[in-house]
Design a protein around this motif. Sequence first.
Motif, short mmCIF file in Angstrom:
data_model
loop_
_atom_site.label_atom_id
_atom_site.label_comp_id
_atom_site.label_asym_id
_atom_site.label_seq_id
_atom_site.Cartn_x
_atom_site.Cartn_y
_atom_site.Cartn_z
N PHE A 149 0.83 -1.20 0.00
CA PHE A 149 0.00 0.00 0.00
C PHE A 149 0.86 1.25 0.00
CE2 PHE A 149 -2.99 -3.07 2.17
CZ PHE A 149 -3.55 -3.43 0.97
N ASP A 150 2.03 1.18 0.63
CA ASP A 150 2.95 2.32 0.55
C ASP A 150 3.41 2.51 -0.90
OD1 ASP A 150 2.84 3.10 3.14
OD2 ASP A 150 4.51 1.85 3.80
N ASN A 153 0.72 4.44 -2.52
CA ASN A 153 0.62 5.80 -2.01
C ASN A 153 1.77 6.67 -2.47
OD1 ASN A 153 -1.79 5.81 -0.60
ND2 ASN A 153 -0.88 4.73 1.13
N VAL A 174 -6.59 4.10 4.51
CA VAL A 174 -5.26 3.84 4.00
C VAL A 174 -4.95 4.68 2.76
CG1 VAL A 174 -3.64 2.00 3.38
CG2 VAL A 174 -5.38 1.57 5.03
N GLY A 175 -5.95 5.34 2.20
CA GLY A 175 -5.65 6.31 1.17
C GLY A 175 -5.48 5.73 -0.22
N GLN A 297 -5.68 7.14 -4.77
CA GLN A 297 -6.96 7.78 -4.50
C GLN A 297 -7.11 9.06 -5.32
OE1 GLN A 297 -8.62 7.46 -0.36
NE2 GLN A 297 -7.66 9.44 -0.30
N LYS B 57 -3.42 12.91 0.58
CA LYS B 57 -3.76 11.50 0.31
C LYS B 57 -4.67 10.95 1.38
CE LYS B 57 0.19 10.07 -2.41
NZ LYS B 57 1.15 11.17 -2.39
N ASN B 58 -5.21 11.84 2.21
CA ASN B 58 -6.13 11.40 3.26
C ASN B 58 -5.42 10.54 4.30
OD1 ASN B 58 -8.55 11.53 4.41
ND2 ASN B 58 -9.62 10.16 2.99
N LEU B 59 -4.17 10.85 4.56
CA LEU B 59 -3.36 10.01 5.45
C LEU B 59 -2.73 10.85 6.56
CD1 LEU B 59 -1.44 7.63 3.05
CD2 LEU B 59 -3.09 7.01 4.78
N LYS B 484 -3.28 -2.38 8.70
CA LYS B 484 -4.72 -2.26 8.92
C LYS B 484 -5.18 -0.82 8.81
CE LYS B 484 -7.58 -3.91 11.76
NZ LYS B 484 -8.56 -4.34 10.78
N ASN B 485 -4.37 0.13 9.35
CA ASN B 485 -4.89 1.50 9.43
C ASN B 485 -4.14 2.48 8.54
OD1 ASN B 485 -2.49 1.97 10.69
ND2 ASN B 485 -3.35 1.89 12.74
N GLY B 486 -3.06 2.04 7.87
CA GLY B 486 -2.36 2.93 6.96
C GLY B 486 -1.48 3.96 7.63
N GLN B 487 -1.33 3.91 8.95
CA GLN B 487 -0.51 4.91 9.64
C GLN B 487 0.95 4.49 9.65
OE1 GLN B 487 -1.24 7.77 10.56
NE2 GLN B 487 -3.46 7.81 10.50
N SER B 488 1.52 4.32 8.45
CA SER B 488 2.89 3.80 8.44
C SER B 488 3.85 4.81 9.04
CB SER B 488 3.29 3.41 7.02
OG SER B 488 2.97 4.43 6.12
#
Lengths: 404, 522
Positions: A149-150, A153, A174-175, A297, B57-59, B484-488
């Motif tokens: 996913f990174d 992104n 997660v965008g 996105q 990116k909504n992140l 799970k939450n994209g908060q890398s």
Amino acid sequence: MKNTKLFRLLAVLFAVTLFAAACGSSETADDSASGDDGAATDDSGSDDSGSDDSGSDDSGSDDSGSDDSGSDDSDTETVDVAQGSILAQVQDRGTLRCGVSGAAVAFSFTQADGSVTGIDADYCRAVAAAVLGDADAVEFIALTAAERFDAINTGNVDVLMRNSTWTQSRDTAVGMDFGPTTYFDGQQLMARASDGFSATSDVSEIDSAVVCTNAGTTTETNISELADTLGIGITLNTFEDFNIVTDGFIAGTCDVITTDGSALVGRKAEQQPDDQEWVIFPPTPISKEPLGPVYAQNDSQWADVVNWTVYATVILADEYGVGSADVDDALANGAPEVIRILGGEGEIQTAMGLSADAFYNVISQVGNYQEIFDRNLNPVGLSRDGSANASWLEGGLMYAPPAR
Amino acid sequence: MAVIDTTQSVLASSQQRPPIWRNSGVLKWVAQIVVLLLVLGAFWFLGSTAIDGLAAKNLTPSYEFIDGPANIQPSEGIDTAPSSAGRLLWVGMVTTLQVAIVGVILSTILGVLVGLARLSNNWLANRAASFFIETLRNIPVLVQIFLWFYVMSNTLPDLEAGEGRRFFILSQKGVSIPRIFYDDGFYQWLAFIALGIVPIVLARRYFNARQAAQGGQNLAGPATLAILAVFAIVGWFANSVMSFLGGIFGSNETAVDRVNEGGIAGAWQSIPQSLMQLLLTLAVFGLAIGFIIRFLNSRRTPAGLAKLTDDDYFRMIFAVVAAAFMTLVFWVLWPGLSSWIINSGSDFWGWLGDKFGDDRGTRPLDGMLPTVSDGRFANYGPTGATLTVFRAALLVGLVLYTASFIAEIVRGGILAVAKGQTEAAAALGLSRSQALRKVILPQAFRVIMPPLGNQYLNITKNTSLAIAVGLSDVVQVGQSVFNKNGQSLAVFTIWMAFFLACSLTISVIVNFINGRLEIVER
């Protein structure tokens, strides 16, 4: 003398303090501003899609370009979108960068000669055929579950075809955005028959087993939650690489492995040793795992290209039965919708920023959905008949919007 | 008169200050501030760009997930059913620390032994050590970890089916041995043993004085051990006499009950927040003023206070600024800190109070044998102390790899000690092992210690390879969390803070030991 020096230093100190205070307040001001910007971005996003729906003129790409510059004036947040659609970037570059697994049998599996095969890999080729007219203009980028996913992104891959499950949190937090499902999967477990399992075993029978799976996937969440619900204790070991998972299973260190049912079927077909018998259970999967393409996105032009590439393969397979063998014949004297899709009229595809024969290239070079499915999933024992992947005309879930 | 006038004007012109744009004192400060502003500006620019980009990116980075549900379970660790994602990360951190600490100890022991063997005159030991070092340090550590995972899973035996308790279980899932854990009476027992400090101090003083007066063997050491043994044995049975401490420490109830209950926990809970803020403010200003006083004292020469440079002023000003900033934090930016200190201090005393009390059992320690509950699956004993194959593969891989480097460091350190030292020790009649222990190694450790610290840092950082063999260390659980939450970015900052804290701690310890080993110059 010393006094004046101290005085000077105190003045300097005062200046520094002032600066720090100013900095602090400016930061908070910036925060509120960025909040506004976020809202503005959302607005411009909806504008985009609106214009795409109503945009009936040929200059589809120009249309969205002017839209972007409009939002560019109002704020600087939408730089990413303003840089142009991924579609334009791919066309400039001449190759499609497609994120795949490389270790998922029948989905995207790197063969000994370096080629990548599988349904996901074929959809990478299909998108390349649609955008660039050449199904081989694909650069496959193998990604781990944790990286994928990174990679989307950060723009390292244009589209992700890496048996990724469409979930609410991934779609929102997660965008990124998800395309139409290309394979309806479900999580199952695999164990050895010598441990007393059969294809009709229940999940509660794995009590106190060592269960192995992939790190950073929905499967670890599913099995954790299910074990909690059933009140059984398992040791859940998660690995970065699924090849190590199956190796641990063959050796016996893992009692049970769990992932999407299709992957288990593929592994069983490829790797089961002669002296072991592996069984896959429970008969009804423990989760829904809709797998499909993933892309960045807020880029609806690129989203449309990927989505309609998938839809075109589904419509032609299930409603008209047009495959790579008879595509020329169908273009000459097929049904009106078939001719529209294959570029006989030309308007629809060019409005998307593609050439008129984009989907003709897809079907002729890669094939329709039935052909892609049969080529990759039949060899490991998976069939569309009677599964969720059957056509809606036969009670399945494969359904595409009309092409007109 | 005229003569005097000219000398005065010459004096005046020589004392005239240069213009401000040529005053080196001012220019130095301007340069300092410009650099500071540039650095701060660069950080601010990078940070805000990153945050804006993520927001687009909504992140937007956020740490709210820490209190959210964990959703997955770690493979092993102090808690295999964590209640929140933060707890899950904590479990991973503890596992990482366990592997790192055990790895540091084992690799040091093995490394020193191999390093000594490498210098041995015994041909076999010498060759074997060379082979060990040259093989292991030239294979990537990840490959070694995989190798050990495959070797252990494929060669260790299946567990024969059946139920029961065993003393030792070795299977392809791991090795299990009896486990000893502390029971209800443990803290009371510790408190009872602590009573022994008084007689120990008295006895040591007596025996030290006697040896100083009469010579002969000093019995202080044996006496200490004997007194400790007596208190431990008596306390084993009589530790319940310490249960009165529970009333003094207070109890682990809710905040209101705790105040009513009294004890230290209650007293702590009833500290008003403003008082705590005041105390903290006084503490930081006390530290700052103490620092300035000590600093000025260090600059005091017999001829009076030495001339202070800009740098010296800057240090003192910085101390005051830091204290002022902390005051701002206590009162305005983060007032919750004071109440947090009050609450957690009270929690600590309440927790301690709960460990004492009349209603607790009195057995300090207990043990359990590994148990096979179901021959089909639980191939190692869940009630024993178990080293799983996953953890063992990581540990063995890391230890062997790091030990090969430590062995070379030890060899280098020993060779760095002048040959004359060995010869002098031999001339004094010391045996080879005595010479090694009392002459060579103490000097060699001065050379060894700094590079050894680097190896300790390496082994700590390399624990992040645990994900390759399915052990739930902090990196592995962190990956699951941000998948799970994209908060890398948020998870990455947690990882960085954690590993930075580990590395800095190791550095501090190594530097401390290094300081102790240094030659004291007078």
